[in-house]
Design a protein around this motif. Structure first.
Motif, PDB file in Angstrom:
ATOM      1  N   PRO A 282       0.843  -1.198   0.000  1.00  0.00           N
ATOM      2  CA  PRO A 282       0.000   0.000   0.000  1.00  0.00           C
ATOM      3  C   PRO A 282       0.884   1.256   0.000  1.00  0.00           C
ATOM      4  CG  PRO A 282      -0.061  -1.069   2.150  1.00  0.00           C
ATOM      5  CD  PRO A 282       0.736  -1.957   1.244  1.00  0.00           C
ATOM      6  N   ILE A 283       1.115   1.806  -1.184  1.00  0.00           N
ATOM      7  CA  ILE A 283       2.061   2.918  -1.290  1.00  0.00           C
ATOM      8  C   ILE A 283       1.597   4.154  -0.534  1.00  0.00           C
ATOM      9  CG2 ILE A 283       3.160   2.134  -3.406  1.00  0.00           C
ATOM     10  CD1 ILE A 283       1.411   4.063  -4.971  1.00  0.00           C
ATOM     11  N   GLY A 284       0.316   4.244  -0.268  1.00  0.00           N
ATOM     12  CA  GLY A 284      -0.182   5.365   0.517  1.00  0.00           C
ATOM     13  C   GLY A 284       0.190   5.287   1.978  1.00  0.00           C
ATOM     14  N   CYS A 285       0.779   4.177   2.394  1.00  0.00           N
ATOM     15  CA  CYS A 285       1.207   4.002   3.786  1.00  0.00           C
ATOM     16  C   CYS A 285       2.712   4.133   3.946  1.00  0.00           C
ATOM     17  CB  CYS A 285       0.760   2.632   4.297  1.00  0.00           C
ATOM     18  SG  CYS A 285      -1.022   2.388   4.301  1.00  0.00           S
TER      19      CYS A 285
ATOM     20  N   LEU B 257       5.997   9.072   2.024  1.00  0.00           N
ATOM     21  CA  LEU B 257       4.876   9.810   1.435  1.00  0.00           C
ATOM     22  C   LEU B 257       3.962  10.417   2.491  1.00  0.00           C
ATOM     23  CD1 LEU B 257       4.018   7.493  -1.574  1.00  0.00           C
ATOM     24  CD2 LEU B 257       5.280   9.637  -1.575  1.00  0.00           C
ATOM     25  N   THR B 258       3.749   9.698   3.569  1.00  0.00           N
ATOM     26  CA  THR B 258       2.899  10.275   4.611  1.00  0.00           C
ATOM     27  C   THR B 258       3.620  11.433   5.304  1.00  0.00           C
ATOM     28  OG1 THR B 258       3.603   8.597   6.223  1.00  0.00           O
ATOM     29  CG2 THR B 258       1.572   8.162   5.010  1.00  0.00           C
ATOM     30  N   LEU B 259       4.931  11.346   5.390  1.00  0.00           N
ATOM     31  CA  LEU B 259       5.707  12.404   6.030  1.00  0.00           C
ATOM     32  C   LEU B 259       5.667  13.698   5.232  1.00  0.00           C
ATOM     33  CD1 LEU B 259       7.677  13.200   8.327  1.00  0.00           C
ATOM     34  CD2 LEU B 259       9.522  12.455   6.824  1.00  0.00           C
ATOM     35  N   ILE B 260       5.908  13.613   3.921  1.00  0.00           N
ATOM     36  CA  ILE B 260       5.950  14.840   3.122  1.00  0.00           C
ATOM     37  C   ILE B 260       4.566  15.450   2.925  1.00  0.00           C
ATOM     38  CG2 ILE B 260       8.090  14.277   1.934  1.00  0.00           C
ATOM     39  CD1 ILE B 260       6.392  13.577  -0.545  1.00  0.00           C
TER      40      ILE B 260
ATOM     41  N   ILE C 193      -2.609   7.280   2.926  1.00  0.00           N
ATOM     42  CA  ILE C 193      -3.257   8.112   1.916  1.00  0.00           C
ATOM     43  C   ILE C 193      -4.080   7.194   1.021  1.00  0.00           C
ATOM     44  CG2 ILE C 193      -2.876   9.762   0.041  1.00  0.00           C
ATOM     45  CD1 ILE C 193      -0.099  10.311   1.389  1.00  0.00           C
ATOM     46  N   GLY C 194      -5.387   7.265   1.179  1.00  0.00           N
ATOM     47  CA  GLY C 194      -6.293   6.356   0.472  1.00  0.00           C
ATOM     48  C   GLY C 194      -6.167   6.410  -1.036  1.00  0.00           C
ATOM     49  N   LEU C 195      -5.990   7.593  -1.589  1.00  0.00           N
ATOM     50  CA  LEU C 195      -5.856   7.742  -3.036  1.00  0.00           C
ATOM     51  C   LEU C 195      -4.671   6.939  -3.557  1.00  0.00           C
ATOM     52  CD1 LEU C 195      -6.596   9.097  -5.738  1.00  0.00           C
ATOM     53  CD2 LEU C 195      -5.119  10.991  -5.070  1.00  0.00           C
ATOM     54  N   LEU C 196      -3.557   7.019  -2.868  1.00  0.00           N
ATOM     55  CA  LEU C 196      -2.371   6.273  -3.305  1.00  0.00           C
ATOM     56  C   LEU C 196      -2.556   4.771  -3.106  1.00  0.00           C
ATOM     57  CD1 LEU C 196       0.490   8.631  -2.102  1.00  0.00           C
ATOM     58  CD2 LEU C 196      -0.487   8.411  -4.390  1.00  0.00           C
ATOM     59  N   ASN C 197      -3.258   4.382  -2.063  1.00  0.00           N
ATOM     60  CA  ASN C 197      -3.533   2.959  -1.869  1.00  0.00           C
ATOM     61  C   ASN C 197      -4.419   2.417  -2.983  1.00  0.00           C
ATOM     62  OD1 ASN C 197      -1.938   2.755   0.365  1.00  0.00           O
ATOM     63  ND2 ASN C 197      -3.605   2.709   1.831  1.00  0.00           N
ATOM     64  N   SER C 198      -5.324   3.233  -3.491  1.00  0.00           N
ATOM     65  CA  SER C 198      -6.173   2.773  -4.594  1.00  0.00           C
ATOM     66  C   SER C 198      -5.341   2.562  -5.859  1.00  0.00           C
ATOM     67  CB  SER C 198      -7.327   3.748  -4.846  1.00  0.00           C
ATOM     68  OG  SER C 198      -6.851   4.981  -5.315  1.00  0.00           O
TER      69      SER C 198
ATOM     70  N   LEU D 257       3.036 -12.838  -4.422  1.00  0.00           N
ATOM     71  CA  LEU D 257       3.237 -12.558  -3.004  1.00  0.00           C
ATOM     72  C   LEU D 257       2.396 -11.327  -2.681  1.00  0.00           C
ATOM     73  CD1 LEU D 257       7.124 -12.890  -2.937  1.00  0.00           C
ATOM     74  CD2 LEU D 257       5.440 -14.631  -2.330  1.00  0.00           C
ATOM     75  N   ASP D 258       1.400 -11.492  -1.840  1.00  0.00           N
ATOM     76  CA  ASP D 258       0.467 -10.412  -1.542  1.00  0.00           C
ATOM     77  C   ASP D 258       1.064  -9.458  -0.504  1.00  0.00           C
ATOM     78  OD1 ASP D 258      -1.632  -8.716  -1.142  1.00  0.00           O
ATOM     79  OD2 ASP D 258      -3.053 -10.258  -0.507  1.00  0.00           O
ATOM     80  N   LEU D 259       1.910  -8.563  -0.976  1.00  0.00           N
ATOM     81  CA  LEU D 259       2.543  -7.600  -0.084  1.00  0.00           C
ATOM     82  C   LEU D 259       1.556  -6.549   0.403  1.00  0.00           C
ATOM     83  CD1 LEU D 259       5.911  -7.091  -1.984  1.00  0.00           C
ATOM     84  CD2 LEU D 259       5.420  -8.613  -0.062  1.00  0.00           C
ATOM     85  N   TYR D 260       0.523  -6.287  -0.388  1.00  0.00           N
ATOM     86  CA  TYR D 260      -0.451  -5.266  -0.012  1.00  0.00           C
ATOM     87  C   TYR D 260      -1.111  -5.615   1.315  1.00  0.00           C
ATOM     88  CZ  TYR D 260      -4.118  -1.788  -0.337  1.00  0.00           C
ATOM     89  OH  TYR D 260      -4.942  -0.728  -0.065  1.00  0.00           O
ATOM     90  N   ASN D 261      -1.734  -6.784   1.375  1.00  0.00           N
ATOM     91  CA  ASN D 261      -2.435  -7.178   2.599  1.00  0.00           C
ATOM     92  C   ASN D 261      -1.479  -7.510   3.739  1.00  0.00           C
ATOM     93  OD1 ASN D 261      -5.233  -6.861   1.888  1.00  0.00           O
ATOM     94  ND2 ASN D 261      -4.905  -8.513   0.433  1.00  0.00           N
ATOM     95  N   SER D 262      -0.292  -8.000   3.409  1.00  0.00           N
ATOM     96  CA  SER D 262       0.698  -8.267   4.453  1.00  0.00           C
ATOM     97  C   SER D 262       1.114  -6.980   5.154  1.00  0.00           C
ATOM     98  CB  SER D 262       1.937  -8.942   3.858  1.00  0.00           C
ATOM     99  OG  SER D 262       1.604 -10.188   3.303  1.00  0.00           O
ATOM    100  N   PHE D 263       1.399  -5.948   4.350  1.00  0.00           N
ATOM    101  CA  PHE D 263       1.782  -4.659   4.935  1.00  0.00           C
ATOM    102  C   PHE D 263       0.640  -4.063   5.742  1.00  0.00           C
ATOM    103  CE2 PHE D 263       5.510  -4.920   2.457  1.00  0.00           C
ATOM    104  CZ  PHE D 263       6.348  -3.868   2.757  1.00  0.00           C
ATOM    105  N   LEU D 264      -0.580  -4.073   5.185  1.00  0.00           N
ATOM    106  CA  LEU D 264      -1.719  -3.490   5.899  1.00  0.00           C
ATOM    107  C   LEU D 264      -1.963  -4.206   7.219  1.00  0.00           C
ATOM    108  CD1 LEU D 264      -4.582  -2.522   3.426  1.00  0.00           C
ATOM    109  CD2 LEU D 264      -3.112  -1.046   4.772  1.00  0.00           C
ATOM    110  N   SER D 265      -1.851  -5.515   7.209  1.00  0.00           N
ATOM    111  CA  SER D 265      -2.045  -6.291   8.428  1.00  0.00           C
ATOM    112  C   SER D 265      -1.007  -5.908   9.482  1.00  0.00           C
ATOM    113  CB  SER D 265      -1.946  -7.788   8.116  1.00  0.00           C
ATOM    114  OG  SER D 265      -2.006  -8.546   9.285  1.00  0.00           O
ATOM    115  N   THR D 266       0.229  -5.754   9.055  1.00  0.00           N
ATOM    116  CA  THR D 266       1.298  -5.362   9.977  1.00  0.00           C
ATOM    117  C   THR D 266       1.063  -3.960  10.524  1.00  0.00           C
ATOM    118  OG1 THR D 266       2.861  -6.760   8.788  1.00  0.00           O
ATOM    119  CG2 THR D 266       3.788  -5.025  10.188  1.00  0.00           C
TER     120      THR D 266
END
Length: 135
Positions: A66-69, A73-76, A83-88, A116-125
């Protein structure tokens, strides 16, 4: 010979990344992103076919996180949450990549390509860390 077409974001200027993320970078991404995503997934498919043609029988392909996380990006953008838009954008990319990988697997005798589902792995973490901090 690999048919590679370079793609660039014509409205992107690295200086804009630091000057005004919301007013410059996001519209740029939204304007050019569908074409970029298509081009990227197409090139990934070409590369995966080439890897398989070299005799590789199992290939793991990582989906986008999830690049919005991403902290950078969240810092700048002065945000404390994703950031939901970037996650979409990640979700759309992953959907197209999964479709392309399914198509590639249908063209082979066995399922050569796995994801490899990195999206859900990252969100879960991230969610687990947020719960630990809150509790």
């Amino acid at each position: 010979m690999v048919n590679y077409k370079p793609f660039s974001l014509p409205c992107f200027d690295q200086r804009s990344l630091f000057s005004d993320v919301n007013n410059i970078l996001y519209p740029c991404l939204l304007q050019d992103l569908p074409a970029f995503t298509e081009s990227l997934v197409e090139q990934i498919s070409v590369n995966l076919n080439r890897i398989h043609s070299l005799g590789i029988n199992k290939v793991a392909v990582g989906l986008l996180q999830p690049i919005g996380c991403l902290p950078a990006l969240t810092l700048i953008s002065f945000r404390t949450d994703c950031i939901g838009l970037l996650n979409s954008i990640s979700k759309d990319h992953n959907k197209k990549l999964l479709e392309a990988i399914q198509k590639l697997n249908n063209q082979t005798d066995n399922s050569v390509f796995i994801t490899l589902d990195l999206y859900n792995s990252f969100l879960s973490t991230i969610e687990t860390m947020q719960k630990k901090r809150a509790g």
